[in-house]
Scaffold this motif. Structure first.
Motif, PDB file in Angstrom:
ATOM      1  N   GLU A 390      53.012   1.027 -30.455  1.00 34.50           N
ATOM      2  CA  GLU A 390      52.083   2.049 -30.934  1.00 34.50           C
ATOM      3  C   GLU A 390      52.199   2.164 -32.457  1.00 34.50           C
ATOM      4  OE1 GLU A 390      52.586   5.783 -29.028  1.00 34.50           O
ATOM      5  OE2 GLU A 390      52.436   4.968 -26.985  1.00 34.50           O
ATOM      6  N   ASN A 391      51.071   2.342 -33.126  1.00 38.23           N
ATOM      7  CA  ASN A 391      51.020   2.424 -34.596  1.00 38.23           C
ATOM      8  C   ASN A 391      51.775   1.258 -35.246  1.00 38.23           C
ATOM      9  OD1 ASN A 391      49.618   4.909 -34.429  1.00 38.23           O
ATOM     10  ND2 ASN A 391      51.560   6.014 -34.251  1.00 38.23           N
ATOM     11  N   PRO A 392      51.350   0.020 -34.979  1.00 35.48           N
ATOM     12  CA  PRO A 392      52.094  -1.149 -35.497  1.00 35.48           C
ATOM     13  C   PRO A 392      52.029  -1.303 -37.009  1.00 35.48           C
ATOM     14  CG  PRO A 392      50.028  -1.844 -34.486  1.00 35.48           C
ATOM     15  CD  PRO A 392      50.175  -0.388 -34.189  1.00 35.48           C
ATOM     16  N   SER A 393      51.161  -0.553 -37.681  1.00 36.15           N
ATOM     17  CA  SER A 393      51.072  -0.686 -39.139  1.00 36.15           C
ATOM     18  C   SER A 393      52.286  -0.095 -39.844  1.00 36.15           C
ATOM     19  CB  SER A 393      49.805  -0.006 -39.658  1.00 36.15           C
ATOM     20  OG  SER A 393      49.790   1.364 -39.321  1.00 36.15           O
ATOM     21  N   PHE A 394      53.070   0.728 -39.135  1.00 32.71           N
ATOM     22  CA  PHE A 394      54.280   1.303 -39.724  1.00 32.71           C
ATOM     23  C   PHE A 394      55.489   0.460 -39.362  1.00 32.71           C
ATOM     24  CE2 PHE A 394      51.540   5.090 -39.098  1.00 32.71           C
ATOM     25  CZ  PHE A 394      51.407   5.444 -40.435  1.00 32.71           C
ATOM     26  N   ALA A 395      56.292   0.131 -40.362  1.00 30.73           N
ATOM     27  CA  ALA A 395      57.538  -0.587 -40.100  1.00 30.73           C
ATOM     28  C   ALA A 395      58.583   0.345 -39.512  1.00 30.73           C
ATOM     29  CB  ALA A 395      58.065  -1.215 -41.392  1.00 30.73           C
ATOM     30  N   VAL A 396      58.531   1.622 -39.911  1.00 29.80           N
ATOM     31  CA  VAL A 396      59.478   2.626 -39.431  1.00 29.80           C
ATOM     32  C   VAL A 396      58.714   3.910 -39.119  1.00 29.80           C
ATOM     33  CG1 VAL A 396      61.587   3.933 -39.937  1.00 29.80           C
ATOM     34  CG2 VAL A 396      61.277   1.654 -40.930  1.00 29.80           C
ATOM     35  N   GLU A 397      59.069   4.542 -38.012  1.00 29.61           N
ATOM     36  CA  GLU A 397      58.484   5.828 -37.664  1.00 29.61           C
ATOM     37  C   GLU A 397      59.601   6.760 -37.218  1.00 29.61           C
ATOM     38  OE1 GLU A 397      54.834   7.730 -34.958  1.00 29.61           O
ATOM     39  OE2 GLU A 397      55.196   5.562 -35.003  1.00 29.61           O
ATOM     40  N   ILE A 398      59.583   7.979 -37.719  1.00 28.23           N
ATOM     41  CA  ILE A 398      60.610   8.960 -37.372  1.00 28.23           C
ATOM     42  C   ILE A 398      60.016   9.985 -36.413  1.00 28.23           C
ATOM     43  CG2 ILE A 398      62.228  10.673 -38.251  1.00 28.23           C
ATOM     44  CD1 ILE A 398      62.193   9.274 -40.910  1.00 28.23           C
ATOM     45  N   GLU A 399      60.634  10.154 -35.258  1.00 28.97           N
ATOM     46  CA  GLU A 399      60.152  11.156 -34.318  1.00 28.97           C
ATOM     47  C   GLU A 399      60.333  12.556 -34.897  1.00 28.97           C
ATOM     48  OE1 GLU A 399      61.764  10.755 -30.402  1.00 28.97           O
ATOM     49  OE2 GLU A 399      60.404   9.094 -29.916  1.00 28.97           O
ATOM     50  N   LYS A 400      59.457  13.467 -34.480  1.00 29.60           N
ATOM     51  CA  LYS A 400      59.429  14.801 -35.081  1.00 29.60           C
ATOM     52  C   LYS A 400      60.746  15.556 -34.905  1.00 29.60           C
ATOM     53  CE  LYS A 400      54.420  15.476 -34.835  1.00 29.60           C
ATOM     54  NZ  LYS A 400      53.309  16.293 -34.299  1.00 29.60           N
ATOM     55  N   ASN A 401      61.401  15.376 -33.754  1.00 32.60           N
ATOM     56  CA  ASN A 401      62.645  16.111 -33.498  1.00 32.60           C
ATOM     57  C   ASN A 401      63.889  15.284 -33.761  1.00 32.60           C
ATOM     58  OD1 ASN A 401      62.333  14.314 -31.414  1.00 32.60           O
ATOM     59  ND2 ASN A 401      62.956  15.751 -29.803  1.00 32.60           N
ATOM     60  N   ALA A 402      63.745  14.200 -34.540  1.00 35.42           N
ATOM     61  CA  ALA A 402      64.877  13.287 -34.775  1.00 35.42           C
ATOM     62  C   ALA A 402      66.012  13.952 -35.541  1.00 35.42           C
ATOM     63  CB  ALA A 402      64.402  12.046 -35.522  1.00 35.42           C
ATOM     64  N   PHE A 403      65.711  15.010 -36.326  1.00 38.56           N
ATOM     65  CA  PHE A 403      66.741  15.657 -37.145  1.00 38.56           C
ATOM     66  C   PHE A 403      67.477  16.773 -36.401  1.00 38.56           C
ATOM     67  CE2 PHE A 403      63.479  14.663 -40.631  1.00 38.56           C
ATOM     68  CZ  PHE A 403      63.978  13.379 -40.782  1.00 38.56           C
ATOM     69  N   ASN A 404      67.069  17.057 -35.159  1.00 41.66           N
ATOM     70  CA  ASN A 404      67.602  18.237 -34.462  1.00 41.66           C
ATOM     71  C   ASN A 404      68.257  17.888 -33.131  1.00 41.66           C
ATOM     72  OD1 ASN A 404      66.453  20.011 -36.480  1.00 41.66           O
ATOM     73  ND2 ASN A 404      64.457  19.592 -35.545  1.00 41.66           N
ATOM     74  N   LYS A 405      68.893  16.744 -33.050  1.00 37.15           N
ATOM     75  CA  LYS A 405      69.550  16.340 -31.812  1.00 37.15           C
ATOM     76  C   LYS A 405      70.901  17.033 -31.659  1.00 37.15           C
ATOM     77  CE  LYS A 405      66.332  13.375 -30.663  1.00 37.15           C
ATOM     78  NZ  LYS A 405      65.440  13.615 -29.500  1.00 37.15           N
ATOM     79  N   ASP A 406      71.210  17.446 -30.420  1.00 31.68           N
ATOM     80  CA  ASP A 406      72.492  18.106 -30.174  1.00 31.68           C
ATOM     81  C   ASP A 406      73.586  17.065 -29.973  1.00 31.68           C
ATOM     82  OD1 ASP A 406      72.143  17.141 -27.580  1.00 31.68           O
ATOM     83  OD2 ASP A 406      71.347  19.049 -26.847  1.00 31.68           O
TER      84      ASP A 406
END
Length: 830
Positions: A390-406
């Motif tokens: 999905e969205n192959p034009s991006f080399a990197v994609e950060i999920e919205k909740n990636a900074f808030n993992k327990d």
């Protein structure tokens, strides 16, 4: 010169029950031997580190092991129960590595040629249509406290013989005490990688960075080493080297067969490679392990040595069904090399301290010399047939909740030993960051780099405070834009300025609303009453780099006033592009003696209503999709800018019908020796009824004075330094610029000029020159040429440039074709 080494080790099993450690040295000189091969009786293969040390952990007993090294006799060592540390010395044979010259076919070269011929068959990205995997990465900046002198284990030490106590440097004591408890920096990342249709995309599922609640995107995106060992240009610490298995690699590298070892139960050749030329002694070198059956890479160690010693290791897992080796584990490490100067990387996050002593060999080693950076990646959950990206034009994609993992998330994915030292790194650095407001300092620093000073909810534009030109005199002002503290989805921006020479106030006010966060799309409206240089070319989409000053406008005296209402839409919706779509209504008044003659009617002021689209396309760059928008994480060339402007007939009392097409492309090539070549091509074409204010002037930067000395001013970046202001105008033109920058040359301690060779050329023509009344000018239909030399940063950022004008538009007096300019490069240290 003294080698600065750091102890490091490779952990082969976290559940190890048997362990051997040691150091391998040369018998005659007692110098450490890096990259010596250690092969145990139970099939473990390892190598010594840059300090000649090795550390092998095994779940099976180790009864003996072999030690071999290029140009030295191989030895067998028996392991006794009570002996786990080995101080080993190898004796050099008559075959010296430094004398290796491959003039005819030999075993190593034959193996390498087969490896090159079969690399597409062995490359997972060529053999497999699609695959996916998860990756756990941990990056630390630390130091081994055991490597630091025991003399600084306390603040006081006993002086020899006298028995008195004296205080030592507390900085050294505090440093050792700190690294004994925690690392200096630490970050972790869990990613999902997907490969399909020759594209590899990373989706970051979780990431955390010690001391920062929201990690820095610049560090997350930092490319330490190539994913694939088969890339024709292997990347190590954002520098690309010709791969030792590139199609033309045998022209550049020497190879030597060292040994045959077993990797995952399969026999592999062990081949050492190094640049042929002595001038490339600091280039790429290392060891390739090549499967004897399919000639695939089963392991690789890549390294460079210089100011920094940098190494990258690739380990693989064998897939018998496909008969390929798939990446399984990567390590990357930086330590300080042969260097006595400060080295800052990651924008100051990591600093390797140095000193200014002339005799480096007599320099006393400091504890901070032991600092190292280490990144380790573990690949798991490999799927050989995966879903489309999905969205192959991006080399990197950060999920919205990636900074808030327990913590449970991290415990389920960690593949590395997370000890007490690592846990304390997060807790202590988080505490320090809160106490010293590190996040706020980082935020302020990033904005200042881009030319803004945040004051509460308002970012003050540093460009608007002060400037100078020949029409306005000193231009004093204040401007800026509201920031995320007020709102992330709404902004108000504007400026107000006063010219001391023309005695006029100017300004702009506007507002915009974000309508798409993912594509960073904004819809806005603005009102502006200001002046602009006549016939200047600007691309609305281009972000101008922040400069404390812009020297070129100092000598400009011909401006036009524009009062404009504008509505616009800016977006990154189209992959790898940024674009602005705009409709504007402007009242134009030239501030010099000029009239536009259209159908025998003279216009000294006029109305324009236009539609414009400005787009920048970076097809070869890599982009990251973040929760707050898109950023370019790896700039690659060429880049392209397009702009189209069309008048809108009789809408809003529009006086003229015209069209303008503008195009620009840029290319840069950086060389391993530090030199850089830059190319720029720009063209424009205006057709219809276009007044001189909106034509092209080819960016002149020379003033009309009698002598060369009187014409000395500051040089521009992409301007014609010998072309006089208002000398040429065009309705169509083409401009080409070539620059080649050499390395800085040290003449004296503080005088290190940078030599740049520059050539520029332009061609242009003007339709209906008789329509432009009140100003004398020429056309560029015979072409314009200038070349010069820039000596930049001679002393404290100041430099000197000299250009010469030649060709059909050369002037009769020789000295009038010469332009001498000052240059200034402000180094903010970023």
């Amino acid at each position: 010169m003294k080698h600065l080494f750091l102890f490091f080790f490779f952990t082969l099993s976290l559940q190890a029950q048997f362990r051997i450690t040691g150091i391998v040295k040369e018998n005659s000189s007692n110098k450490a031997l890096p990259f010596a091969t250690i092969t145990t009786n139970n099939g473990i293969n390892s190598i010594t580190d840059v300090d000649g040390k090795f550390n092998i952990n095994s779940s099976k007993p180790i009864s003996f092991f072999y030690v071999s090294y290029i140009g030295f006799s191989k030895i067998k060592i028996d392991v006794q129960k009570n002996n786990q540390f080995f101080n080993l010395k190898l004796t050099q044979t008559t075959n010296n590595l430094n004398e290796v010259v491959i003039a005819t076919e030999n075993a190593a070269l034959s193996i390498i040629k087969k490896t090159i011929a079969l690399k597409d068959n062995n490359n997972p990205q060529k053999r497999l249509h699609s695959f996916s995997f998860k990756n756990y990465n941990k990056l630390i900046v630390s130091a081994n406290p055991d490597s630091i002198s025991g003399k600084i284990d306390s603040v006081f030490i006993r002086k020899y013989k006298q028995g008195t106590l004296y205080k030592i440097d507390s900085t050294n004591y505090k440093f050792k005490n700190t690294v004994s408890k925690r690392h200096l920096f630490q970050t972790e990342k869990i990613s999902q990688y997907q490969f399909s249709d020759n594209k590899l995309k990373e989706t970051i599922l979780g990431t955390k960075m010690a001391g920062l609640k929201q990690p820095l995107y610049e560090i997350i995106a930092f490319n330490l080493q190539s994913f694939s060992i088969y890339d024709p240009k292997y990347e190590l610490f954002e520098t690309k080297y010709n791969s030792p298995i590139a199609d033309d690699a045998t022209k550049e590298y020497n190879y030597k067969l060292l040994d045959t070892v077993a990797i995952n139960g399969r026999s592999s050749y062990m081949i050492y490679f190094k640049n042929k030329k002595k001038s490339k002694a600091k280039g790429l070198e290392g060891i390739l392990y090549i499967d004897q059956s399919n000639f695939a890479i089963s392991k690789a160690i890549m390294r460079i040595r210089g100011l920094l010693n940098i190494s990258g290791t690739h380990e693989f897992e064998y897939f018998p069904e496909e008969n390929i080796w798939f990446p399984a584990h990567k390590t990357f490490q930086i330590i300080k090399g042969q260097n006595d100067d400060d080295i800052t990387i990651f924008g100051g996050t990591i600093q390797f301290d140095g000193d200014m002593e002339q005799d480096f060999s007599s320099r006393k080693k400091q504890p901070s010399d032991y600092i190292y950076l280490r990144s380790e990646s573990h690949i798991f959950d490999i799927q050989k047939n995966s879903l489309p990206i999905e969205n192959p034009s991006f080399a990197v994609e950060i999920e919205k909740n990636a900074f808030n993992k327990d913590e449970s998330f991290w415990e389920s994915y960690r593949k590395d030993n997370f000890d007490i030292r690592s846990k304390k790194t997060y807790s202590e650095l988080d505490s320090i960051a809160i106490r010293k407001k590190i996040a706020n300092r980082v935020r302020i620093g990033k904005k200042i780099i881009n030319g803004y000073l945040p004051i509460g909810f308002f970012d003050m534009d540093l460009r608007k405070i002060f400037s100078y030109n020949n029409y306005e005199g000193f231009r004093l002002g204040l401007g800026g834009v509201t920031n995320e503290i007020l709102s992330k989805n709404f902004r108000i921006e504007g400026y107000y300025a006063y010219g001391t020479k023309d005695g006029m106030f100017k300004g702009s006010i506007g507002t915009a609303a974000r309508i798409s966060q993912q594509a960073n799309s904004w819809l806005g409206i603005s009102y502006t009453d200001d002046v602009r240089e006549i016939a200047s070319t600007s691309f609305a989409i281009e972000k101008k780099p922040f400069k404390i000053y812009d020297p070129r406008p100092i000598n400009i005296s011909t401006f036009y006033n524009y009062v404009s209402w504008k509505s616009y839409f800016e977006t990154n919706q189209i992959p790898k592009t940024e674009s602005i779509w705009e409709i504007a209504h402007s009242e134009i008044q030239p501030k010099f003696d000029y009239a536009f003659n259209k159908n025998n009617k003279l216009y000294t002021n006029y109305t324009m209503t236009t539609a414009m689209v400005s787009l920048q396309w970076s097809p070869f760059s890599d982009f990251m999709q973040t929760p707050t928008g898109q950023i370019e994480i790896e700039k690659r060339f060429p880049k392209f800018s397009f702009q189209y402007t069309q008048s809108l007939g009789s809408l809003w009392n529009n006086d003229f019908n015209f069209s303008k097409f503008d195009f620009k492309t840029e290319y840069e090539k950086k060389y391993l020796n530090g030199q850089k070549t830059s190319l720029l091509f720009q063209a424009g074409y205006a057709l219809g009824d276009v007044p001189l204010t909106h034509l092209y002037n080819s960016s002149p930067n020379n003033i009309t004075k009698e002598t060369i000395i009187q014409r000395i001013t500051f040089g521009g970046k992409n301007s014609f330094e010998t072309m006089y202001f208002n000398e040429f105008f065009s309705s169509k033109y083409a401009f080409f610029q070539f620059k080649h920058a050499f390395n800085r040359v040290t003449i004296f301690k503080k005088i290190k000029p940078s030599l740049v060779l520059v050539s520029r050329m332009a061609w242009g023509d003007l339709d209906h020159p008789e329509e432009h009344v009140g100003i004398n000018f020429k056309t560029l239909n015979n072409g314009y040429f200038e070349s010069g030399i820039e000596l930049n940063q001679i002393f404290n950022g100041l430099g000197l440039t000299t250009f010469f004008r030649y060709g059909p538009n050369q002037l009769p007096k020789f000295e009038d074709n010469i332009a001498i300019k000052l240059s200034y490069v402000l180094n903010l240290g970023f």
